[in-house]
Structures are given as C-alpha cells and as structure tokens.
Design an enzyme around this catalytic site. Structure first.
Site, PDB file in Angstrom:
ATOM      1  N   ASN A 141       0.799  -1.228   0.000  1.00  9.72           N
ATOM      2  CA  ASN A 141       0.000   0.000   0.000  1.00  9.72           C
ATOM      3  C   ASN A 141       0.828   1.273   0.000  1.00  9.72           C
ATOM      4  O   ASN A 141       0.383   2.312  -0.468  1.00  9.72           O
ATOM      5  CB  ASN A 141      -0.949   0.004   1.210  1.00  9.72           C
ATOM      6  CG  ASN A 141      -0.255  -0.366   2.500  1.00  9.72           C
ATOM      7  OD1 ASN A 141       0.414  -1.392   2.578  1.00  9.72           O
ATOM      8  ND2 ASN A 141      -0.394   0.446   3.514  1.00  9.72           N
ATOM      9  N   GLN A 169      -4.685  -4.004  -2.323  1.00 14.52           N
ATOM     10  CA  GLN A 169      -4.160  -2.964  -3.205  1.00 14.52           C
ATOM     11  C   GLN A 169      -3.856  -3.512  -4.602  1.00 14.52           C
ATOM     12  O   GLN A 169      -3.343  -2.770  -5.454  1.00 14.52           O
ATOM     13  CB  GLN A 169      -2.885  -2.338  -2.611  1.00 14.52           C
ATOM     14  CG  GLN A 169      -3.087  -1.693  -1.250  1.00 14.52           C
ATOM     15  CD  GLN A 169      -3.770  -0.324  -1.322  1.00 14.52           C
ATOM     16  OE1 GLN A 169      -3.991   0.245  -2.391  1.00 14.52           O
ATOM     17  NE2 GLN A 169      -4.114   0.211  -0.165  1.00 14.52           N
ATOM     18  N   ALA A 190     -13.709  -3.260  -0.249  1.00 13.55           N
ATOM     19  CA  ALA A 190     -14.478  -2.517  -1.254  1.00 13.55           C
ATOM     20  C   ALA A 190     -13.972  -1.089  -1.457  1.00 13.55           C
ATOM     21  O   ALA A 190     -13.908  -0.598  -2.585  1.00 13.55           O
ATOM     22  CB  ALA A 190     -15.952  -2.487  -0.842  1.00 13.55           C
ATOM     23  N   HIS A 191     -13.591  -0.421  -0.349  1.00 14.00           N
ATOM     24  CA  HIS A 191     -13.330   1.014  -0.488  1.00 14.00           C
ATOM     25  C   HIS A 191     -12.004   1.337  -1.189  1.00 14.00           C
ATOM     26  O   HIS A 191     -11.735   2.481  -1.521  1.00 14.00           O
ATOM     27  CB  HIS A 191     -13.435   1.739   0.862  1.00 14.00           C
ATOM     28  CG  HIS A 191     -12.310   1.524   1.818  1.00 14.00           C
ATOM     29  ND1 HIS A 191     -11.321   2.449   2.004  1.00 14.00           N
ATOM     30  CD2 HIS A 191     -12.022   0.498   2.665  1.00 14.00           C
ATOM     31  CE1 HIS A 191     -10.482   2.013   2.945  1.00 14.00           C
ATOM     32  NE2 HIS A 191     -10.875   0.838   3.343  1.00 14.00           N
ATOM     33  N   THR A 227     -25.889  -9.635  10.559  1.00 11.76           N
ATOM     34  CA  THR A 227     -26.781  -9.279   9.452  1.00 11.76           C
ATOM     35  C   THR A 227     -25.978  -8.619   8.340  1.00 11.76           C
ATOM     36  O   THR A 227     -25.204  -7.698   8.583  1.00 11.76           O
ATOM     37  CB  THR A 227     -27.887  -8.318   9.954  1.00 11.76           C
ATOM     38  OG1 THR A 227     -28.560  -8.970  11.029  1.00 11.76           O
ATOM     39  CG2 THR A 227     -28.859  -7.958   8.857  1.00 11.76           C
ATOM     40  N   CYS A 313      -2.937   4.889   7.402  1.00  5.27           N
ATOM     41  CA  CYS A 313      -3.476   4.264   8.604  1.00  5.27           C
ATOM     42  C   CYS A 313      -2.615   4.575   9.824  1.00  5.27           C
ATOM     43  O   CYS A 313      -3.092   4.574  10.933  1.00  5.27           O
ATOM     44  CB  CYS A 313      -3.547   2.748   8.430  1.00  5.27           C
ATOM     45  SG  CYS A 313      -4.324   2.286   6.904  1.00  5.27           S
TER      46      CYS A 313
HETATM   47  N1  PMP Z   1      -4.397  -4.205   3.827  1.00  7.52           N
HETATM   48  C1  PMP Z   1      -3.884  -3.222   3.083  1.00  7.52           C
HETATM   49  C2  PMP Z   1      -2.705  -3.521   2.196  1.00  7.52           C
HETATM   50  C3  PMP Z   1      -4.423  -1.937   3.127  1.00  7.52           C
HETATM   51  O1  PMP Z   1      -3.902  -0.971   2.376  1.00  7.52           O
HETATM   52  C4  PMP Z   1      -5.522  -1.695   3.997  1.00  7.52           C
HETATM   53  C5  PMP Z   1      -6.137  -0.313   4.095  1.00  7.52           C
HETATM   54  N2  PMP Z   1      -5.218   0.699   4.440  1.00  7.52           N
HETATM   55  C6  PMP Z   1      -6.026  -2.755   4.746  1.00  7.52           C
HETATM   56  C7  PMP Z   1      -5.446  -4.002   4.644  1.00  7.52           C
HETATM   57  C8  PMP Z   1      -7.205  -2.570   5.665  1.00  7.52           C
HETATM   58  O2  PMP Z   1      -8.384  -2.496   4.920  1.00  7.52           O
HETATM   59  P1  PMP Z   1      -9.765  -1.995   5.510  1.00  7.52           P
HETATM   60  O3  PMP Z   1      -9.697  -0.503   5.511  1.00  7.52           O
HETATM   61  O4  PMP Z   1     -10.788  -2.521   4.555  1.00  7.52           O
HETATM   62  O5  PMP Z   1      -9.932  -2.564   6.859  1.00  7.52           O
END
Ligand code: PMP
Length: 366
Positions: A141, A169, A190-191, A227, A313
């Site tokens: 990422n 990614q 998804a995002h 759910t 993150c």
């Molecule tokens: N794995 C990777 C390589 C990511 O880039 C991310 C998001 N920063 C995640 C896991 C975590 O994903 P999510 O936001 O869907 O929890």
C-alpha cells in the site's frame, strides 16, 4: 480562489464510482434482511448473490468461495487469528492489520527495493518446526511494489504451509487470479476499488479450510455471523465490476505517475522507493531531502491537495513507516516520505496543477 480539491490518496481510500453510489442509494431506501423469506429479504439475498459473482470474478474464483465481511482488517484478522499458537511467517512490509493480528509471527525480510527476500523465506520455511501459514501481500500500500507471491506460495507449498494473500491494493489494479497465485486465503476491501467503506471479502481457496472469527446467526454459511450490510455488499459488487472493466484505464495511470516522478526529480534529489521493482501504475512513494513529510502534506492540504505522509493508517502517529524501516531506510529520510496515489478519476489537468503547486511549496520551504 474556488478551485476543486485534488484527491491523490486513492490507496488510503478511493473515490466512489458514481455507479456504486447509485446501487447503494437504491438499496438504502428499503429494509433488506437477507435471511428473511419475505420479498424484502429475498431481494436483499439476490443482491448479495449478484455481488458474490462479481467479487469472485475479481479474483477469478467461483462465487461460493467468497465470504463477505466488513473489510480487509477483518479479513486479515480472521485468517491470522485462526493460526494463533502455530508457527506463522509474514513479510516485514505487511499492513498493520496483519502485523498486529499476529504479533508472534516471524517476519520475512525484504530487499532494499521492498521485495520479499525469497532466499530468506526458504531458510525460514525449511526449519525443523514447519510454519503453518505464510502471509504475503500482493501489492504494498505504501510504495505499490508487486510482491512475488506466486514464487513465495510455491515455496510455501513445498514445505507444507498454507498461504494468505492480502490483495487489497492489487484488486482492480492488476490481473488477480487467486489459483494462479497459489493462495489459500485472499483478502479484499471494497473502499480501495471505488466501493463503499465497511465492506470486504475473504476469498477461500480450494484447501477446504474455513477460518471463522465471528460466531452468531449463521450468516455467510456460518463463516461470518452478523446481518449482512446489503447496500454496501451490493456496492462492492458494482465496484468490482467497474474495477475489472477499468484495468486498462488503470494501467494508463502509469504515464501520469511517471510524469509526477520526472517532474519532482527535476526539483531536487529525489529517492523513489521500490522504483526498480515491479510496481502498480498509480503509486509513488518518494523522499525529497529537507522537506518533512508532515509539513509538506499540510502545505499541500492548504492548497486543496490530498496526499499521504507515509501510510495513512499510521499517520497521525509520529511513527515513521514500518515499511521503510524494513527496507533499511534511515528514520531521518523516512520522515520526508510522501505518497501520491492516483485513481480512476485522476486527470492530466489535476496532475499538472498538483506539480505547479508542489513546486511553489517546495521552493518556499528550501
Ligand atoms: N491491507 C492493506 C494492504 C491496506 O492498504 C488496507 C487499508 N489501508 C487494509 C489491509 C485494511 O483495509 P480496511 O480498511 O478494509 O480494513
């Protein structure tokens, strides 16, 4: 000044596709408990099963192998928790949702370019107590480096370990074929592909092993209770379809990324991380000496431009990136790293304006 903001942080979260917005809004208007047998419930179920087909297609797997969940953090925790108490290997550049979910895991080092060190991997695999699991992401990422997952998985198989691949990614960025990779578990979110936040999937390989984290109402054939988030799951399905048909467009972002790197390189002595390794087309992680990342990020933000200072993150904490330290980058240098990540809506005009503003700030801070 009334300029549109420029969003260059797709690896943190991508812009929503308009088609996804449409799907989600349509489904939010009526209640859908997909376990109910009435018409409302059955409509929800149909939407989930359509999404399952589409998400499965993203990983070239049969629909029955897809378990929907809340995102990749959950998917990664589900897999890693299943192997608690057993010997587990993870690459040193995994996302924190893998690193933190398996604090006991042994870390496989990477080369200075951020690629998994396959020789070191084999040395760890062949130790007398064989590992039960190897976890390696397909695309990093932070710098966009594409890991040799297929080769790593083949080695893992040779020594009897199962393989987990965080493909968050990679989906929608490069061709993704879970069986060809040799992965037994694959996590998606998804995002990161233009879908809604709060939906993801754990895709199971054909090893017959189903890790379960959440127990309860028996949803997802007992593999993930709770759910179902019908609107978000359906939005994920639409995003998967868009992402799959947009693979060529995504590859073309490489030209814009290269333009960014060339232009920044002419401003100062740039270091581009992972530059000589295979990388996805949209990502650039770079350092320009004497320009602290957080100050640059804030100055750009004031001009309406969103980039990331290291991993989104973990930003907010003043910790330098674990990925860069695993690559042997000194802390002082890591504190000047900035990530630009492009996506489906990024235009040439945006990149030109970004470069103009960047240069102005760069000179001002010199
Ligand atoms: N794995 C990777 C390589 C990511 O880039 C991310 C998001 N920063 C995640 C896991 C975590 O994903 P999510 O936001 O869907 O929890």
């Amino acid at each position: 000044m009334n300029r549109q903001p420029i969003y260059l942080d797709y690896n943190a979260t991508a812009k929503l596709y308009p088609e996804v917005r449409e799907t989600v809004l349509r489904l939010l208007d009526t209640p859908h408990n997909a376990s109910s047998v009435h018409t409302f419930g059955r409509t929800g179920r149909k939407e989930i099963e359509k999404a399952r087909e589409r998400v499965a297609a993203l990983a070239c797997m049969p629909a029955g192998q897809v378990i929907f969940n809340s995102g990749a953090t959950e998917g990664n925790n589900t897999v890693l928790s299943h192997f608690k108490g057993q010997r587990v290997l993870i690459s040193a550049v995994e996302h924190s949702s893998v690193l933190q979910a398996a604090p006991q895991a042994e870390r496989v080092p990477v080369t200075p370019d951020g690629l998994l060190d396959l020789t070191a991997l084999e040395a760890l695999l062949r130790q007398e107590t064989r590992p039960a699991l190897l976890s390696v992401m397909l695309v990093n990422n932070e710098m966009g480096v594409i890991q040799p997952v297929r080769e790593a998985a083949a080695l893992a198989k040779k020594y009897g370990a199962l393989v987990h691949c965080d493909a968050v990614q990679a989906a929608g960025r490069i061709k993704l074929d879970m069986q060809e990779l040799g992965a037994d578990f694959l996590t998606l979110s998804a995002h990161k592909i233009g879908g809604p936040q709060g939906a993801g999937a754990l895709v199971l390989g054909l090893c017959g092993n189903t890790p379960v984290l959440l127990h309860g109402g028996g949803q997802e054939k007992g593999a993930r209770a709770g759910t179902e988030n019908v609107a978000a799951i359906a939005g994920f399905g639409t995003a998967a379809e868009q992402a799959l048909s947009g693979l060529e467009h995504f590859a073309a972002l490489g030209k814009l990324r290269d333009k960014v790197e060339q232009a920044l390189g002419s401003m100062g002595e740039i270091t581009i991380y992972g530059a000589s390794a295979p990388r996805v087309a949209n990502t650039s992680l770079f350092s320009l000496p004497g320009r602290p990342s957080e100050t640059m990020q804030m100055a750009l933000d004031l001009e309406g431009i969103a980039v990331s200072a290291g991993a989104a993150c973990s930003s907010g904490s003043a910790r330098p990136s674990t990925v860069l330290s695993a690559m042997g980058v000194p802390e002082k240098e890591a504190r000047t790293a900035l990530r630009v990540s492009l996506g489906w809506a990024t235009s040439q005009e945006e990149i030109e304006r970004f470069l103009e503003i960047f240069e102005k700030i760069y000179k001002r801070m010199g």
